[in-house]
Design a protein around this motif. Sequence first.
Motif, short mmCIF file in Angstrom:
data_model
loop_
_atom_site.label_atom_id
_atom_site.label_comp_id
_atom_site.label_asym_id
_atom_site.label_seq_id
_atom_site.Cartn_x
_atom_site.Cartn_y
_atom_site.Cartn_z
N ARG A 1 63.05 51.20 33.19
CA ARG A 1 61.88 51.46 34.06
C ARG A 1 60.59 51.86 33.19
O ARG A 1 59.42 51.28 33.47
N LEU A 2 60.91 52.75 32.18
CA LEU A 2 59.88 52.78 31.05
C LEU A 2 59.33 51.87 30.40
O LEU A 2 57.90 51.80 30.35
N SER A 3 60.19 50.62 30.19
CA SER A 3 59.66 49.53 29.72
C SER A 3 58.48 48.80 30.67
O SER A 3 57.67 47.98 29.78
N PHE A 4 58.81 48.75 31.87
CA PHE A 4 57.56 48.34 32.57
C PHE A 4 56.37 49.16 32.57
O PHE A 4 55.29 48.56 32.63
N LEU A 5 56.53 50.40 32.44
CA LEU A 5 55.26 51.35 32.33
C LEU A 5 54.69 51.14 31.03
O LEU A 5 53.65 52.05 30.93
N ASN A 6 55.31 51.06 30.10
CA ASN A 6 54.84 50.88 28.99
C ASN A 6 54.94 49.96 27.90
O ASN A 6 55.84 49.53 27.17
N GLU B 1 71.35 47.27 24.94
CA GLU B 1 70.50 46.54 25.39
C GLU B 1 68.98 46.76 24.96
O GLU B 1 68.65 47.73 24.42
N GLU B 2 67.93 45.67 24.97
CA GLU B 2 66.77 45.83 24.73
C GLU B 2 65.92 45.48 25.91
O GLU B 2 66.23 44.62 26.45
N TYR B 3 64.73 46.22 25.97
CA TYR B 3 64.00 46.11 27.35
C TYR B 3 62.37 46.03 26.88
O TYR B 3 62.11 46.88 25.99
N HIS B 4 61.74 45.12 27.04
CA HIS B 4 60.32 44.94 26.89
C HIS B 4 59.83 44.01 27.86
O HIS B 4 60.04 42.85 28.01
N PHE B 5 58.85 44.52 28.54
CA PHE B 5 58.36 43.65 29.57
C PHE B 5 56.59 43.81 29.23
O PHE B 5 55.83 44.59 29.61
N ALA B 6 56.13 42.59 28.49
CA ALA B 6 54.91 42.57 27.99
C ALA B 6 53.67 42.74 29.28
O ALA B 6 52.50 43.25 29.01
N ASP C 1 55.42 42.79 35.75
CA ASP C 1 56.44 42.29 35.78
C ASP C 1 57.65 43.04 36.88
O ASP C 1 58.44 42.63 37.43
N MET C 2 57.19 44.25 36.74
CA MET C 2 58.23 45.30 37.68
C MET C 2 57.80 44.73 39.11
O MET C 2 58.93 44.57 40.08
N PHE C 3 56.64 44.35 39.48
CA PHE C 3 56.44 43.89 40.73
C PHE C 3 57.24 42.66 41.17
O PHE C 3 57.67 42.30 42.36
N GLU C 4 57.19 41.74 40.21
CA GLU C 4 57.87 40.71 40.71
C GLU C 4 59.43 40.77 40.69
O GLU C 4 60.15 40.03 41.56
N CYS C 5 59.96 41.81 40.25
CA CYS C 5 61.39 42.26 40.46
C CYS C 5 61.47 42.88 41.90
O CYS C 5 62.41 42.48 42.66
N VAL C 6 60.69 43.81 42.29
CA VAL C 6 60.96 44.73 43.26
C VAL C 6 60.61 43.82 44.60
O VAL C 6 60.97 44.42 45.85
N SER C 7 59.72 43.10 44.38
CA SER C 7 59.07 42.27 45.71
C SER C 7 60.14 41.30 45.98
O SER C 7 59.84 40.54 46.84
#
Length: 332
Positions: free
Chosen positions: A151-156, A170-175, A180-186
């Motif tokens: 979750r933090l990776s979406f916000l940062n 695991e590695e997390y990075h959402f540029a 990107d978060m919206f694409e997931c939760v919607s």
Amino acid sequence: MYIGSKDFFGLVHYIVGAVNLNLRRQPTYLTFSLANGRFTIESDADLRVEQYDDGTLSPFESLPKQKSEYWIDADYDGTVLNAFSASLSVEASSLQRQWAIEYHKGCRESLHIQEADATTKPYSRISFVPDPAIFKVKAFSPYNFHSYLKRLSFLNPDVRFGVTIDGRKEEYHFANGIRDMFECVSSPYQLLHEPIHFRVTEDNVDIELIFAFQSWKGDVCWSFINKGRAVEGGTHETGLAAGLEAIRAKLDMGGDGVMYDRNNGIVGIMSLSYADITWSGCIKAKIKNPELEPLVERLVTRESSKWIEEHPQVAAEIKEIGTFTFPEAAEL
């Protein structure tokens, strides 16, 4: 202390504080690991370790003597982390010095300081064990931490996160951040138009909002403040709700000035940054700043309206949503 309890959520607040101690100094990477009951966080954050004339060290033993751009919640996070740890080890490159500090149950056991040249890059490694005499939690799922760091990776979006727990890495990075978060939760919803998306900074508030009308009834909106959650909401969320209601009215979705019957709700995400947050309660559960409600409402209404005006085709598509009704069932 602000963690609020000795149970599961108290432990969560304690660990979140350790992460925030790094994140609020704007690193480009952060790794989080757990092995044999010991948590370790590494990053290229500058922790701004300082020793005062009385010998105390900030941010782990005392707060900064004067407010500055570095005087932030993370300074409290450092003292809380030290107070509630059975052991705490700190390695840091900061202010052209390299620091190595060991603590046991909040008391400093050793301190080594080495001068560094101007080319030494910031670095921090914090390793700690929660004090079992304080916390009652005996077991917790590693999914708690994987989910939190993701979750933090979406916000940062400028930070790359790595998580290693019980051999699972695991590695997390959402540029693209909350887009990107919206694409997931919607994904469970049928979006009815191109999402409205804007970011604006005004009056010391930075707001990024993305939302769309969807095929289900009821609004589903997630909000984050200063990269975290206010689990009981607050004035920022009431301002968001009022702003979205104003957009509904402005779009005249029912036609002829009549509000439609809400066959279609909204799905959206808001991320808000505001330095002067006032929390209600000791565990940072609810925002109570009275100025945020009208400010968020005004910015959401104005910037959403501006986006819609710049996208007339989307505006036409949204208005058509309000004209749809299900036919009456035929009588048998």
